[in-house]
Write an enzyme that holds these catalytic residues in place. Structure first.
Site, PDB file in Angstrom:
ATOM      1  N   ASP A  91       0.811  -1.227   0.000  1.00  0.00           N
ATOM      2  CA  ASP A  91       0.000   0.000   0.000  1.00  0.00           C
ATOM      3  C   ASP A  91       0.840   1.273   0.000  1.00  0.00           C
ATOM      4  O   ASP A  91       2.020   1.265   0.325  1.00  0.00           O
ATOM      5  CB  ASP A  91      -0.949  -0.002   1.202  1.00  0.00           C
ATOM      6  CG  ASP A  91      -0.208  -0.110   2.538  1.00  0.00           C
ATOM      7  OD1 ASP A  91       0.783  -0.869   2.614  1.00  0.00           O
ATOM      8  OD2 ASP A  91      -0.595   0.572   3.496  1.00  0.00           O
ATOM      9  N   GLU A 149      -0.585  -1.954   5.144  1.00  0.00           N
ATOM     10  CA  GLU A 149       0.343  -1.903   6.289  1.00  0.00           C
ATOM     11  C   GLU A 149       0.284  -0.551   6.980  1.00  0.00           C
ATOM     12  O   GLU A 149       0.399  -0.453   8.202  1.00  0.00           O
ATOM     13  CB  GLU A 149       1.787  -2.199   5.821  1.00  0.00           C
ATOM     14  CG  GLU A 149       2.795  -2.318   6.966  1.00  0.00           C
ATOM     15  CD  GLU A 149       3.271  -0.996   7.526  1.00  0.00           C
ATOM     16  OE1 GLU A 149       3.491  -0.910   8.754  1.00  0.00           O
ATOM     17  OE2 GLU A 149       3.406  -0.014   6.758  1.00  0.00           O
ATOM     18  N   HIS A 376       7.925   8.622   4.232  1.00  0.00           N
ATOM     19  CA  HIS A 376       6.699   9.419   4.395  1.00  0.00           C
ATOM     20  C   HIS A 376       6.913  10.888   4.033  1.00  0.00           C
ATOM     21  O   HIS A 376       6.068  11.727   4.335  1.00  0.00           O
ATOM     22  CB  HIS A 376       6.106   9.289   5.809  1.00  0.00           C
ATOM     23  CG  HIS A 376       5.657   7.882   6.145  1.00  0.00           C
ATOM     24  ND1 HIS A 376       4.710   7.606   7.104  1.00  0.00           N
ATOM     25  CD2 HIS A 376       6.014   6.687   5.644  1.00  0.00           C
ATOM     26  CE1 HIS A 376       4.515   6.295   7.182  1.00  0.00           C
ATOM     27  NE2 HIS A 376       5.313   5.721   6.297  1.00  0.00           N
TER      28      HIS A 376
END
Ligand code: NI
Length: 403
Positions: A91, A149, A376
């Site tokens: 994901d 996840e 991220h």
């Protein structure tokens, strides 16, 4: 043949066999194709389709739509025996990509900013290689492509759907491409690698009123402020100093005007720790502090507290297998980093609660090529050299596991 790449600190990467090096261009192509079409947890239909089509092309039996979008591929060797699972998450994140690369995300507001696109490519490369070399398997390899996840978590529903059964999995391995480590290094650690993730949300109810007449009110902001401060004593004064833990209040919202005392104030936060014995303890301390401070002021509260993921704890025996392979693949003692713990969390932890295994970090940062942004981050990207390196490590783990 020896394949050498210079990373930031000039660690050589060696020992990737020719037949896996030959896959590098395809691995990059697969990774970039997945990168362009990122999908959030349990919505990975394009990604699952891509994986399924490849497996079909290579005639690898697989089951789709497990826990919505998950896939399990089964590669049987020439003789029956043990079962090794390899897990890859698939994901992406709700982030707008800021990279100006040819393969940048075409899905607005979504991005593979954690490297799971690379995990899928590595797992596919491993599946392909093993399907071409069944003689390396005396038993079965299951390749688990796991959704969600990043949340709400796809590992648990996949386990509940029976992916570790029939045939029963004896051990599991998985990796995370890791920009916190330079390309050419591998982070392997026995015991706790990543932290438990627990979350809380709390509403403090006071009694609102005029900002100039506090005596007629119960100021929920004052109560909440004392709670935020008092929560810091849990790590400082309640947790054994030899254990590591985090209590973070990430949001605090109260009030509507500068001359009004807030009727209620909301806060939320996250808790992290490695030691499973802290599972009940920190949550109980949080509630005791909130309750005590509220009581002393005549305020009340509503608290939601839940565990997202347990700590990711590697088993000694499989970790030693991975460490041996890591030492062979990055042929320098500096290449295998033992102290690579992070307070980040992972739902690989659920698999490791059921079967022995090892999760490890594959260093992927290359500052010389501007590929060192943190996970991220809207500019996250990694050195794709890790793709063939990942396949080599997985294949060697398979070979050693069955030898
Ligand atoms: Ni990740």
């Amino acid at each position: 043949m020896t394949f050498t790449v210079s990373s930031s600190n000039s660690l050589p990467i060696t020992s990737i066999r020719d037949s896996i090096l030959a896959l590098q261009a395809q691995l990059v192509e697969w990774r970039r194709s997945i990168h362009q079409k990122p999908e959030l947890g349990f919505e990975e239909t394009i990604t699952a389709d891509f994986i399924s089509r490849k497996l079909q092309e290579w005639q690898i039996p697989h089951q789709t739509e497990i826990a919505k979008t998950g896939i399990v591929a089964t590669i049987k060797g020439e003789s029956p025996g043990k079962v090794l699972a390899i897990r890859a998450d698939m994901d992406a994140l709700p982030i707008q990509e800021a990279n100006q690369v040819s393969y940048r995300s075409i899905h607005d507001g979504k991005m593979h900013a954690c490297g799971h696109d690379g995990h899928v490519a590595i797992a596919l490369g491993t599946a392909y290689y093993l399907s071409q070399h069944p003689e390396t398997i005396s038993g079965t390899v299951k390749i688990i492509f796991q959704p969600a996840e990043e949340g709400p978590g796809g590992a648990k529903p996949m386990i509940e759907a029976g992916v570790l059964k029939n045939p029963d999995v004896d051990a599991i391995i998985g990796l995370h491409i890791w920009n916190n480590l330079p390309l050419g290094t591998i982070g392997v650690r026995s015991g706790a690698l990543m932290a438990a993730v627990e979350c809380f949300r709390c509403i403090i109810y006071g009694k609102g009123g005029h900002g100039a007449m506090p005596d007629q009110t119960i100021d929920s902001i004052v109560v909440a402020s004392q709670i935020v401060n008092a929560l810091q004593t849990i790590v400082a004064r309640n947790v054994n100093p030899l254990d590591s833990a985090v209590v973070t209040v990430g949001t605090l919202h109260g009030g509507t005007a500068l001359n009004v005392i807030a009727d209620s104030t909301t806060m939320s936060g996250t808790v992290r720790y490695f030691n499973p014995q802290l599972e009940q303890f920190i949550g109980e301390r949080i509630e005791a502090i909130i309750s005590g401070v509220c009581q002393s002021h005549g305020a009340t509260y509503d608290l939601d507290y839940w565990q997202l993921y347990p700590p990711t704890i590697n088993h000694h025996e499989i970790t030693e297998l991975v460490r041996t392979i890591a030492n062979e693949v990055v042929e320098t003692p500096l290449g295998v980093v033992p102290e690579c713990q992070t307070m980040g969390g992972e739902d690989m932890s659920f698999f490791l609660q059921h079967v022995p295994g090892c999760y490890f970090f594959l260093g992927s940062a290359n500052p010389e090529r501007d590929l060192a942004y943190p996970h991220h981050h809207p500019r996250f990207d990694f050195d794709e050299t890790v793709l063939s390196m990942g396949v080599e490590i997985f294949v060697r783990c398979v070979e050693k596991f069955f030898s």
